[in-house]
Design an enzyme around this catalytic site. Sequence first.
Site, PDB file in Angstrom:
ATOM      1  N   SER A 171     -25.094 -37.366 -79.498  1.00  0.00           N
ATOM      2  CA  SER A 171     -24.044 -36.362 -79.564  1.00  0.00           C
ATOM      3  C   SER A 171     -24.409 -35.391 -80.678  1.00  0.00           C
ATOM      4  O   SER A 171     -25.243 -35.680 -81.520  1.00  0.00           O
ATOM      5  CB  SER A 171     -22.698 -37.032 -79.860  1.00  0.00           C
ATOM      6  N   THR A 172     -23.778 -34.248 -80.670  1.00  0.00           N
ATOM      7  CA  THR A 172     -24.039 -33.236 -81.687  1.00  0.00           C
ATOM      8  C   THR A 172     -23.780 -33.811 -83.078  1.00  0.00           C
ATOM      9  O   THR A 172     -24.522 -33.586 -84.023  1.00  0.00           O
ATOM     10  CB  THR A 172     -23.116 -32.024 -81.455  1.00  0.00           C
TER      11      THR A 172
END
Length: 504
Positions: A10-11
């Site tokens: 994920s970011t």
Amino acid sequence: MRAAVYARVSTEEQAQHGYSLAEQKDSCTRRAKELGATEILEFADEGISGATLDRPGLEGLRSAIKEGIIDLIVLRDPDRLSRKLAHQLILTEEFEKAGVRLEFLDFTWQDSPEGKLFYNLKGAVAEYEREKIKERMIRGKNQKARQGGIPMNFSLYGYDYSPEKGVQINAQEAEIVKQIFHKFVSYTSPHAIAIELTQSGVPTKRNTNFWHRQVVRQILMNPAYKGEWVYQKNSDSPIIIPVPAIVSKEVWETAQQILAESRRLWAKRGKQQYLLSGLITCTDCGTPMGGHYGTHWGNRVRNYTCRKSESTNRIPGCSPAKLINADSLELIVWNEVKNLLNDPDKLVSAVKRNLPTDEDSKKEIDNLKRQLSDTEKGMTQLIDLIASGIVELDSKIKQKLTQLKQRRELLERRIKEANKESGLALFSRQDMKNLKRLASEIIKNIDDLEFEEKQQLVRSMVSQVYISGRIQGTYHLPDDLPGVDVKIMLRAEMVYSLKNLAIS
Ligand SMILES: [Zn+2]
């Protein structure tokens, strides 16, 4: 052995921990090779939250598993699949059901409390969460379609789809679509178009070289080609999503008019001719038999045959062609129907023989019992977890326990009901009386029935006619087919279908 590696960052993870996709892929690939993988497919999702299952990489992995081309999946930990425990449970269950082995780099079932919890909850939770999650996933897809996006499963001849670029015209396939429409509106039949495409070696969407006329017809009917893709067209609320058009609206509408005309024509032509169309199967080749209007010594003769055009059918039927005289076969079936209606006692016992057997009910009961034992196992596991202190008995867990208990009660009730229903109990005394009464009413004016009424009556009573063997000799009486075995299967639910008949 074929393996899949799946990686997700994920970011947030990228920013906080500097995790990279490449690092995950490398270590998973290494482990897959150690375990003996000879071929490795990579699936990855970058910058996508683990809270949703709507991820292209994950979708790809799941469809590869559905196709049965994966033996092993390697990933870093269950969190890669989803951040939500319930999703992890569903996905691992889905993979294991498909016979795929799961390997985690940083996670073992037995060594950690999380592992134990995960493992034990599998049995307890999966059962009742599965339906809810399915529902949620379907909702997600619908939402997307409503916003004008395209759900993941978009696949249509003439177009390419990717989540990044959306729907785009596939130039080569679009050219074929245009040809199909233009040939059809200049009165080439779908059948002839299909043969032409097959002969010229044009691949279909599924990459076979075989075009069935039904595929051509489906293309002609699909409004996507005039720019209106219909999502969930069989539901109550279909959604129209604009896509790039391949043919003009005028051409598409003209095609619909011609299709409607030919449907009317066929309806007329087929009508008075074949009493048993759609009911007969040839057991020698296993394919349906349809009407065939041929010539015999200069006379037009109605036949039934399993022979079909080789250019458009995978199984073209018996060879040499098997032709059964339609008058004779129809008379045999019609006489049987009349005989049964004339003798209601015989009819009732014939229907009884066609009822679902005790074996069917036994299967259902076994299935229910299996579900019951799974539910009980789930309860025991959950209670063990509570007792050992791994899981706290909070309101959520209490609710889960209640649900499991309710499910157990429901299953127990259904088993009782199924036991009662088994065998002849399904067919009540009242049903038998009704059937006899219906039979005596129908038989009164059986000889005055119109063709359509006769056909309706036959279809209400007969589910299938099985034909085997072929005619021996050339001469036979109209109600005799020497060498041919005719098996007439009756409808067990006849008492209901006869009630709906429009025979006065
Ligand atoms: Zn056959």
